[in-house]
Each structure stands twice: as structure tokens, then as C-alpha cells.
Design a protein around this motif. Structure first.
Motif: not given
Length: 357
Positions: A52-66, A68-82
Motif C-alpha cells: 500500500a505504501d509503494w502504491r501511494s509513492f508511485t502514484a505521487w511520483c506519477s503526478q509529480a513527474g518523478r 519511482a524506481l529507481p528513486a533519487t534521495s531528493q525524490t524521497v525527501t520531497e515525498y516525506a515533506a509531502h
């Protein structure tokens, strides 16, 4: 034969230093059977949560134009802030720090499962540390780790007083509470018990519990209780006899019971059987019984199936039992931080450093 005589005259030559090791695609692949075996080593509840966590992350990445796999550290930091401000679809509130922590773990786990280097999460964890401090300074309950209220002997007596133990459902609920408490079983471990896992001896019961965290069975001794109303041995004996009268001498110990007091038939959906065909209770249903009995007894708190396990550790410590004995009885891993946390709660009063000052 001497040691020198045992050495071959012409030992195999070592590989040349300059020879490079070349892996093929087969070396990096896993068969479906191996993948299934690997997944079996992770609890189903953890797999569901990570998925469930991974589905949420990939959906957010799709909307944010990032990516998901492989993800950068900046993408993960931005997701945590989100996640700090985005409302959860389940509660309507932002995720708690512990839930965000789990999401970060899920992201790293999915990268490793795909054979990729997991992204660096130090930036995301700094964001998470700041979130914890904001919640703490705002006195938000989300700043504290949610803990199940421990069931202690007083609460057990109050809960059982609400149970009609002349009925099959009442006998089952009494065993659920008393045996779950006496074996310090997790809800999933309690749900997995079969009738054959409970053996009566002259001294009490020997319950074979599969401890999921340490991946092995423990033969847990449960002695007679001094009070018949709260004796797990007598409660188990009554339930086993009642189930035997119904012809049930094999299968699950804790079963679903319908509103007519009968063992519930298999659940179906669109003509297909779902759940356990033998009527085995789920861990969630066990947690619901504990919460229902606590509510019926008018007990305030946050009650769940884990209340039984936590309550056992707390009460055993207050009775002066040693850490090692408590841990081995309840199937905790050596040095378990969870168990140490329970014992600290128990010691807060019985070994309080303020006493005598």
C-alpha cells in the motif's frame, strides 16, 4: 597418514588473478518458487502495508513527474515533506511519524527487491525529525507512539464478567482472553492455534505456539489458575469439550460463531469461498473481541489484540519475574526492544528512582 601425506601432489591451480568473474542473467534471477519462498519469510501484514505504501509513492511520483524506481534521495525527501501535510485517505489527517517511517522503509525494500541500490534517506529522516518536534511542541497526540492499553488481571476479571460462558461464543471469548494472556500470544499467533496445539497435562496446559517473529514454535506451559473464573486450563477444557460435542476434534481452536450460536459456515463471495473454510478467526476479529469486551466492561483505553501480550509482560514484571523468563515464555527475541519497553512501563512504579528521596 600424516598431514603432509594427505595433501595432493598436484593441488588445483588457483584462478588467474586477471580472470574477471562474469555473471549471466541466470545468476541474478529468481524462480517463481524461490520468490514465493522469499515472500513467505515476511509477515503477510507487513507485505500488505508495504504494498500500500509503494502504491501511494508511485502514484505521487506519477503526478509529480518523478521516477519511482529507481528513486533519487531528493525524490524521497520531497515525498516525506509531502506526507507531512497531505491528508490520509483513511483518516483525513496527515500520516503519523511512525507511518511515514514505514513508508520510507517500504521504498527502500522495493528497491532492494528489484535488485537496485536503495535511495539515501538521510534527508527524508531529517524532515521526519522536524515533523516529530513540531507535533511535540504543539502537544499533538500524533507525536507519541500509539500503544495498546495493557490488559492486567483486574481488567481481565471485568471483561470476563460481561461474558455468558454457557454459550459457545462465550466459551470461545473466555479462552481467547485467558489463553492469549497466559501465552502472551500475538493476535496472529492466537488465530493460528489448532485444537491439537493445546494439550492438557496434570500440571496444566502445554500450548504449542508458532512465534512468527522468531520463526519457531515454543511449547508454552500454562498452569492452573487459583480462581476458576479466570483459569485458562478450565476455560480451554470447556471449549474443547463443547467443540468435540459438535464433532470438531481437528482444525482451528478459535472459530467464528454466528448470531445463532453456531460455528459459522464458510464465507463466500460471488459463489467462491473466502477466508478460512474451517471458520478460523482472523487476527483482526480477535482484536475486535478484546475491544468489544473492554467496551462492555466500561474500561477506558486503546484496546486491541496486542493488549493481552503487553499486559502479560507488564503484570509478570510487576510480580518480580526475571526478564529472561518473561521473554522466553512469550517468545520474544533476546534483547527485544519491544519487551524492554513494556518492562520499563512496569518498572515506572515498582522500581521508581524517586521513591525514598
Amino acid at each position: 597418514m600424516t598431514v603432509l601425506q594427505s595433501i595432493p601432489a598436484d593441488p588445483p591451480a588457483a584462478p588467474a588473478a586477471q580472470t574477471a568473474t562474469v555473471h549471466t542473467a541466470a545468476d541474478h534471477g529468481l524462480s517463481p518458487a524461490a520468490r514465493a519462498a522469499l515472500e513467505a519469510g515476511v509477515p503477510a501484514s507487513t507485505r500488505r502495508a508495504y504494498a500500500a505504501d509503494w502504491r501511494s509513492f508511485t502514484a505521487w511520483c506519477s503526478q509529480a513527474g518523478r521516477m519511482a524506481l529507481p528513486a533519487t534521495s531528493q525524490t524521497v525527501t520531497e515525498y516525506a515533506a509531502h506526507l507531512m501535510s497531505a491528508p490520509s485517505t483513511r483518516t483525513g489527517r496527515p500520516l503519523s511519524p511512525s507511518s511515514i517511517e514505514r513508508a520510507l522503509t517500504a521504498i527502500r525494500s522495493m528497491h532492494k527487491a528489484a535488485g537496485l541500490t536503495a535511495p539515501e534517506t538521510s534527508g527524508a529522516r531529517k524532515v521526519l525529525a522536524g515533523r516529530r518536534e513540531q507535533l511535540a511542541l504543539a502537544h499533538d497526540p500524533a507525536a507519541k507512539v500509539r500503544k495498546a492499553t495493557p490488559v492486567l488481571p483486574t481488567e481481565i476479571r471485568a471483561m470476563l464478567a460481561t461474558v455468558d460462558r454457557t454459550t459457545l461464543a462465550g466459551m470461545r471469548d473466555a479462552v481467547l482472553v485467558l489463553l492469549g494472556y497466559a501465552t502472551a500470544a500475538r493476535s496472529s499467533e492466537l488465530a493460528a492455534l489448532n485444537l491439537g496445539d493445546v494439550a492438557e497435562t496434570p500440571d496444566g496446559l502445554v500450548v504449542s505456539v508458532y512465534r512468527r517473529k522468531i520463526k519457531r514454535h515454543t511449547e508454552t506451559a500454562v498452569p492452573y489458575g487459583s480462581n476458576p473464573a479466570t483459569c485458562p486450563v478450565r476455560a480451554a477444557r470447556a471449549l474443547l469439550a463443547a467443540l468435540a460435542d459438535l464433532g470438531r476434534t481437528r482444525g482451528p481452536l478459535l472459530v467464528r460463531i454466528d448470531r445463532h450460536g453456531r460455528v459459522a459456515p464458510p464465507l463466500t463471495r460471488r459463489g467462491k469461498t473466502i477466508g478460512d473454510p474451517d471458520g478460523r478467526m482472523t487476527p483482526e476479529a480477535i482484536a475486535d473481541v478484546v475491544a468489544r469486551l473492554a467496551a462492555a466492561a466500561g474500561l477506558p483505553g486503546d484496546w486491541s489484540g496486542h493488549s493481552l501480550r503487553r499486559g502479560f509482560a507488564t503484570a509478570a514484571r510487576r510480580q518480580g519475574h526475571a526478564l529472561e523468563r518473561i521473554g522466553r515464555h512469550g517468545g520474544w527475541a533476546d534483547g527485544s526492544r519491544a519487551l524492554l519497553g513494556y518492562l520499563e512501563d512496569a518498572d515506572a512504579w515498582t522500581d521508581n528512582p524517586v521513591v525514598g528521596l
